[in-house]
Design an enzyme around this catalytic site. Sequence first.
Site, PDB file in Angstrom:
ATOM      1  N   CYS A  93       0.833  -1.190   0.000  1.00 50.29           N
ATOM      2  CA  CYS A  93       0.000   0.000   0.000  1.00 50.29           C
ATOM      3  C   CYS A  93       0.876   1.252   0.000  1.00 50.29           C
ATOM      4  O   CYS A  93       1.793   1.374   0.811  1.00 50.29           O
ATOM      5  CB  CYS A  93      -0.895  -0.028   1.235  1.00 50.29           C
ATOM      6  SG  CYS A  93      -1.661   1.527   1.653  1.00 50.29           S
ATOM      7  N   GLU A  94       0.601   2.168  -0.908  1.00 48.89           N
ATOM      8  CA  GLU A  94       1.427   3.372  -0.987  1.00 48.89           C
ATOM      9  C   GLU A  94       1.161   4.347   0.160  1.00 48.89           C
ATOM     10  O   GLU A  94       1.910   5.289   0.357  1.00 48.89           O
ATOM     11  CB  GLU A  94       1.214   4.076  -2.323  1.00 48.89           C
ATOM     12  CG  GLU A  94      -0.145   4.676  -2.532  1.00 48.89           C
ATOM     13  CD  GLU A  94      -0.272   5.382  -3.877  1.00 48.89           C
ATOM     14  OE1 GLU A  94      -1.015   6.372  -3.940  1.00 48.89           O
ATOM     15  OE2 GLU A  94       0.352   4.934  -4.857  1.00 48.89           O
ATOM     16  N   HIS A  95       0.091   4.125   0.903  1.00 47.69           N
ATOM     17  CA  HIS A  95      -0.232   5.024   2.010  1.00 47.69           C
ATOM     18  C   HIS A  95       0.470   4.638   3.307  1.00 47.69           C
ATOM     19  O   HIS A  95       0.870   5.508   4.078  1.00 47.69           O
ATOM     20  CB  HIS A  95      -1.746   5.054   2.239  1.00 47.69           C
ATOM     21  CG  HIS A  95      -2.508   5.522   1.039  1.00 47.69           C
ATOM     22  ND1 HIS A  95      -3.684   4.934   0.613  1.00 47.69           N
ATOM     23  CD2 HIS A  95      -2.243   6.503   0.149  1.00 47.69           C
ATOM     24  CE1 HIS A  95      -4.118   5.550  -0.469  1.00 47.69           C
ATOM     25  NE2 HIS A  95      -3.264   6.502  -0.775  1.00 47.69           N
ATOM     26  N   HIS A  96       0.609   3.317   3.546  1.00 47.12           N
ATOM     27  CA  HIS A  96       1.199   2.870   4.814  1.00 47.12           C
ATOM     28  C   HIS A  96       2.388   1.924   4.617  1.00 47.12           C
ATOM     29  O   HIS A  96       3.016   1.524   5.588  1.00 47.12           O
ATOM     30  CB  HIS A  96       0.138   2.161   5.672  1.00 47.12           C
ATOM     31  CG  HIS A  96      -1.058   3.015   5.968  1.00 47.12           C
ATOM     32  ND1 HIS A  96      -2.237   2.921   5.263  1.00 47.12           N
ATOM     33  CD2 HIS A  96      -1.241   3.999   6.878  1.00 47.12           C
ATOM     34  CE1 HIS A  96      -3.111   3.796   5.730  1.00 47.12           C
ATOM     35  NE2 HIS A  96      -2.531   4.466   6.707  1.00 47.12           N
ATOM     36  N   GLN A 134      -4.925  -0.444  -5.071  1.00 54.17           N
ATOM     37  CA  GLN A 134      -5.480  -1.549  -5.854  1.00 54.17           C
ATOM     38  C   GLN A 134      -6.160  -1.030  -7.120  1.00 54.17           C
ATOM     39  O   GLN A 134      -6.077  -1.657  -8.180  1.00 54.17           O
ATOM     40  CB  GLN A 134      -6.463  -2.349  -5.005  1.00 54.17           C
ATOM     41  CG  GLN A 134      -7.005  -3.583  -5.714  1.00 54.17           C
ATOM     42  CD  GLN A 134      -7.840  -4.453  -4.805  1.00 54.17           C
ATOM     43  OE1 GLN A 134      -7.590  -4.519  -3.608  1.00 54.17           O
ATOM     44  NE2 GLN A 134      -8.842  -5.105  -5.346  1.00 54.17           N
ATOM     45  N   HIS A 162      -6.014  -6.095   2.333  1.00 54.35           N
ATOM     46  CA  HIS A 162      -5.092  -5.007   2.633  1.00 54.35           C
ATOM     47  C   HIS A 162      -4.706  -5.051   4.105  1.00 54.35           C
ATOM     48  O   HIS A 162      -5.564  -4.930   4.983  1.00 54.35           O
ATOM     49  CB  HIS A 162      -5.735  -3.660   2.303  1.00 54.35           C
ATOM     50  CG  HIS A 162      -5.982  -3.460   0.835  1.00 54.35           C
ATOM     51  ND1 HIS A 162      -5.363  -2.472   0.108  1.00 54.35           N
ATOM     52  CD2 HIS A 162      -6.759  -4.144  -0.042  1.00 54.35           C
ATOM     53  CE1 HIS A 162      -5.764  -2.541  -1.161  1.00 54.35           C
ATOM     54  NE2 HIS A 162      -6.622  -3.548  -1.265  1.00 54.35           N
ATOM     55  N   CYS A 164      -3.253  -2.870   5.723  1.00 53.76           N
ATOM     56  CA  CYS A 164      -3.483  -1.598   6.412  1.00 53.76           C
ATOM     57  C   CYS A 164      -4.854  -1.598   7.083  1.00 53.76           C
ATOM     58  O   CYS A 164      -5.087  -0.842   8.027  1.00 53.76           O
ATOM     59  CB  CYS A 164      -3.355  -0.426   5.445  1.00 53.76           C
ATOM     60  SG  CYS A 164      -4.443  -0.500   4.013  1.00 53.76           S
TER      61      CYS A 164
END
Length: 203
Positions: A93-96, A134, A162, A164
């Site tokens: 995940c590019e956020h976490h 995704q 995910h 996250c």
Amino acid sequence: MDAVVKNFPPQDNSGRPTQKEAEDAVRLLLRWAGDNPEREGLRDTPARVTKAYKELFSGYELDADDVLGRTFEEVAGYDEMVLVKDIPFFSHCEHHMVPIIGKAHVAYLPNGRVLGLSKIARVVEIYGRRLQTQETMTAQIAKAIDDSLRPRGVAVMIEAEHMCMAMRGVQKQGSTTLTTTFTGVFKAEPAEQVRFMTMLRGR
């Protein structure tokens, strides 16, 4: 002035940090987390992490166009759907920067040419081994095949869990996210989407 210049760590031509800078960043995170990067169990962790990241994010070094460049025209007139399903992948995940674990299902309708089946799995791997959402990954796979092969249509479905959501935040283990992208005939004709789903579910 020369002494000042010599104090700057060297970087390669891509502008990426050096191996040492990356390992120092891992040591900093270990300290931030509250541990001691110099203790025996963590002493080699920075090198191990950067080596693992090099593999986990190897998709940045690869180009889907190179993988999809070779196609086959001797198909004996075959023009029905080609479906490769249950392609496992691991992304982040590019956020976490925590794992996304799932399966991709990819289909296309040939237009005189077909791909080697392993090429489809390779494209999934290329985009999976990057920091992702995704939704973006689903669209990227479809676009890469559409641009390279020029089929009558492409259908991509991704089902993934995910971490996250499972490991942090709402902590809902086992929940699955499903995304789809359709191009060409698959987008224009709902019946082809139904046929894709029917083949995918094996009914």
